[in-house]
Design a protein around this motif. Structure first.
Motif, mmCIF file in Angstrom:
data_model
loop_
_atom_site.group_PDB
_atom_site.id
_atom_site.type_symbol
_atom_site.label_atom_id
_atom_site.label_comp_id
_atom_site.label_asym_id
_atom_site.label_seq_id
_atom_site.Cartn_x
_atom_site.Cartn_y
_atom_site.Cartn_z
ATOM 1 N N GLY A 1 0.798 -1.213 0.000
ATOM 2 C CA GLY A 1 0.000 0.000 0.000
ATOM 3 C C GLY A 1 0.835 1.268 0.000
ATOM 4 N N VAL A 2 1.964 1.257 -0.717
ATOM 5 C CA VAL A 2 2.868 2.407 -0.796
ATOM 6 C C VAL A 2 2.776 2.998 -2.200
ATOM 7 C CG1 VAL A 2 5.300 3.114 -0.756
ATOM 8 C CG2 VAL A 2 4.428 1.530 0.971
ATOM 9 N N SER A 3 2.659 4.293 -2.291
ATOM 10 C CA SER A 3 2.504 4.934 -3.601
ATOM 11 C C SER A 3 3.844 5.065 -4.297
ATOM 12 C CB SER A 3 1.869 6.318 -3.443
ATOM 13 O OG SER A 3 2.801 7.229 -2.880
ATOM 14 N N VAL A 4 3.781 5.234 -5.625
ATOM 15 C CA VAL A 4 5.001 5.441 -6.401
ATOM 16 C C VAL A 4 5.641 6.769 -6.038
ATOM 17 C CG1 VAL A 4 3.802 6.503 -8.364
ATOM 18 C CG2 VAL A 4 5.985 5.314 -8.726
ATOM 19 N N ALA A 5 4.864 7.728 -5.584
ATOM 20 C CA ALA A 5 5.443 9.005 -5.150
ATOM 21 C C ALA A 5 6.267 8.835 -3.881
ATOM 22 C CB ALA A 5 4.330 10.031 -4.919
ATOM 23 N N ASP A 6 5.899 7.860 -3.065
ATOM 24 C CA ASP A 6 6.600 7.671 -1.791
ATOM 25 C C ASP A 6 7.840 6.794 -1.922
ATOM 26 O OD1 ASP A 6 4.904 9.302 -0.379
ATOM 27 O OD2 ASP A 6 3.603 7.679 0.304
ATOM 28 N N PHE A 7 7.849 5.835 -2.853
ATOM 29 C CA PHE A 7 9.020 4.976 -3.055
ATOM 30 C C PHE A 7 9.182 4.824 -4.564
ATOM 31 C CE2 PHE A 7 11.551 1.442 -0.838
ATOM 32 C CZ PHE A 7 12.517 1.431 -1.825
ATOM 33 N N SER A 8 10.157 5.511 -5.105
ATOM 34 C CA SER A 8 10.292 5.573 -6.555
ATOM 35 C C SER A 8 11.689 5.180 -6.999
ATOM 36 C CB SER A 8 9.964 6.994 -7.048
ATOM 37 O OG SER A 8 10.840 7.936 -6.454
ATOM 38 N N LEU A 9 11.857 5.113 -8.290
ATOM 39 C CA LEU A 9 13.147 4.893 -8.917
ATOM 40 C C LEU A 9 13.508 6.127 -9.732
ATOM 41 C CD1 LEU A 9 12.649 1.224 -10.179
ATOM 42 C CD2 LEU A 9 13.865 1.964 -8.115
ATOM 43 N N MET A 10 14.798 6.365 -9.890
ATOM 44 C CA MET A 10 15.281 7.469 -10.708
ATOM 45 C C MET A 10 15.830 6.935 -12.014
ATOM 46 S SD MET A 10 17.209 9.793 -7.798
ATOM 47 C CE MET A 10 17.669 11.110 -8.955
ATOM 48 N N ALA A 11 15.912 7.782 -12.996
ATOM 49 C CA ALA A 11 16.645 7.469 -14.219
ATOM 50 C C ALA A 11 18.129 7.745 -13.992
ATOM 51 C CB ALA A 11 16.144 8.324 -15.372
ATOM 52 N N ILE A 12 18.988 6.927 -14.566
ATOM 53 C CA ILE A 12 20.416 7.184 -14.470
ATOM 54 C C ILE A 12 20.697 8.545 -15.121
ATOM 55 C CG2 ILE A 12 22.687 6.463 -15.322
ATOM 56 C CD1 ILE A 12 21.824 3.588 -14.927
ATOM 57 N N GLY A 13 21.364 9.405 -14.385
ATOM 58 C CA GLY A 13 21.644 10.764 -14.844
ATOM 59 C C GLY A 13 20.656 11.803 -14.364
ATOM 60 N N GLU A 14 19.524 11.352 -13.817
ATOM 61 C CA GLU A 14 18.489 12.281 -13.382
ATOM 62 C C GLU A 14 18.923 13.066 -12.147
ATOM 63 O OE1 GLU A 14 13.929 12.175 -11.525
ATOM 64 O OE2 GLU A 14 14.835 10.337 -12.360
ATOM 65 N N THR A 15 18.621 14.343 -12.130
ATOM 66 C CA THR A 15 18.776 15.178 -10.948
ATOM 67 C C THR A 15 17.374 15.491 -10.421
ATOM 68 O OG1 THR A 15 20.848 16.168 -11.680
ATOM 69 C CG2 THR A 15 19.577 17.388 -10.038
ATOM 70 N N ARG A 16 17.148 15.175 -9.158
ATOM 71 C CA ARG A 16 15.827 15.341 -8.573
ATOM 72 C C ARG A 16 15.928 16.186 -7.310
ATOM 73 N NH1 ARG A 16 12.115 10.112 -7.430
ATOM 74 N NH2 ARG A 16 12.481 9.934 -9.698
ATOM 75 N N PRO A 17 15.261 17.359 -7.268
ATOM 76 C CA PRO A 17 15.262 18.149 -6.027
ATOM 77 C C PRO A 17 14.616 17.372 -4.887
ATOM 78 C CG PRO A 17 14.499 19.454 -7.884
ATOM 79 C CD PRO A 17 14.554 18.023 -8.363
ATOM 80 N N LEU A 18 15.129 17.554 -3.694
ATOM 81 C CA LEU A 18 14.526 16.903 -2.541
ATOM 82 C C LEU A 18 13.221 17.601 -2.199
ATOM 83 C CD1 LEU A 18 17.715 16.293 -0.386
ATOM 84 C CD2 LEU A 18 16.312 14.577 -1.496
ATOM 85 N N PRO A 19 12.195 16.831 -1.854
ATOM 86 C CA PRO A 19 10.878 17.441 -1.587
ATOM 87 C C PRO A 19 10.890 18.233 -0.278
ATOM 88 C CG PRO A 19 10.832 15.103 -1.093
ATOM 89 C CD PRO A 19 12.150 15.376 -1.732
#
Length: 353
Positions: free
Chosen positions: A335-353
């Motif tokens: 019961g965990v959403s993709v927003a809560d536990f996700s995967l990144m693309a190699i090379g992706e930069t993701r700001p911390l929420p």
């Protein structure tokens, strides 16, 4: 096609990668994970029987060959402008496998950096990178600090360490588990730039708070004499705006991660391995699978999680892209959403929420 010699050597080199210059082991009294012959885990999760590695290799030789699809691993071009911006948001950039670039309070940290083509003691054989690097060490911003979780070849790479030592402006500061300082100094890191810490010890790295946390794993970097002579760990990292926890390589142990969560407090982001887990009879004591990774996320009490330790090197028996499907199933089951536990693309930069 690999040569016969290469095929014979690959299992040995893969064992060293999953295993891992030893330093003299110096146990400290009163610490239960300091055993008489080496460091040890806090929980008994069961260990493969003697000659288990040979049994695994025989099964690999005689059984069906997994089909890997590295072209399915998501990848993007690295956003060098965002990575190099002098003042930017706290963010993560996934380099591949367990290697992560972390910007926190305008400090640039690397976690378990491996930039070599192979995760191996030699450059001509061993597990080879299946997805191209999103950026080279020369394209990195100035690195202020480096965290190394343990000494296995897919987490500690000599060529990468040497390149970081040569960066303009001087070597970064390093925080490592007990026993790894001697290796880093031998590799060229100035001694004053390396701090060793034990589980639950806290220190400062580039002005950020770092605490070493227990993991259920092991250490080894040669074929003889150094098993568990250096410690393995995860890290809790706190800045002024965000906090993270990186589990390091770990098996699942009931009680361990709830205890970690109680002791580190709520963190904004957890980095948890989701790859290198098959066959379970052999890997479960040292590497979690995606279902166990989601359990760890819930038990440690992090706000969000990203899966790491996948999609880059062929170390175990699941297809390289399999963690994507298995993590999706694990999220649904818990019961965990993709927003809560996700995967990144190699090379992706993701700001911390």
């Amino acid at each position: 096609m690999p040569s016969p010699t290469h095929r014979r050597l690959t299992p040995i080199l893969a064992a060293l990668v999953l295993a891992g210059c030893g330093a003299p082991y110096q146990p400290l009294p009163g610490r239960p994970h300091h055993g008489p012959e080496g460091y040890r885990n806090l929980y008994d999760t069961g260990h493969p029987e003697r000659f288990a590695f040979l049994r695994w290799q025989w099964q690999r030789h005689t059984g069906p060959v997994p089909v890997h699809h590295p072209e399915r691993i998501p990848r993007v071009s690295a956003d060098l402008a965002a990575i190099h911006a002098p003042h930017g948001p706290d963010a993560l950039t996934w380099i591949g496998h367990a290697s992560m670039l972390l910007r926190l309070d305008d400090r640039q940290l690397l976690i378990d950096p491996v930039f070599s083509t192979r995760a191996s003691p030699v450059s001509w054989a061993g597990p080879e990178r299946q997805v191209p690097l999103p950026l080279a060490t020369a394209e990195l911003p100035h690195i202020d600090g480096v965290l190394i979780s343990h000494n296995h070849y897919d987490h500690l790479d000599r060529a990468t360490i040497k390149a970081l030592v040569r960066q303009p402006g001087g070597a970064p500061a390093f925080v490592v588990p007990l026993g790894l300082r001697a290796w880093l100094v031998e590799a060229g890191v100035p001694a004053e730039r390396v701090q060793e810490i034990d589980w639950w010890e806290r220190t400062s790295l580039a002005g950020l708070s770092v605490t070493a946390t227990p993991a259920q794993h092991w250490s080894k970097r040669s074929l003889w004499g150094d098993t568990n002579r250096t410690l393995w760990a995860g890290f809790a990292i706190r800045g002024s705006r965000h906090s993270l926890w990186y589990s390091g390589d770990t098996g699942y142990a009931a009680g361990l991660f709830a205890d970690i969560g109680r002791r580190i407090g709520v963190v904004d982001m957890a980095l948890i391995p989701v790859g290198a887990y098959a066959p379970r009879w052999f890997m479960k004591a040292q590497h979690v699978n995606p279902d166990e990774a989601v359990r760890i996320f819930r038990e440690v009490g992090a706000r969000r999680a990203i899966g790491v330790h996948w999609g880059t090197f062929l170390l175990t028996d699941e297809p390289i892209e399999q963690p994507m499907a298995d993590l999706a199933a694990a999220r649904q089951g818990h019961g965990v959403s993709v927003a809560d536990f996700s995967l990144m693309a190699i090379g992706e930069t993701r700001p911390l929420p």
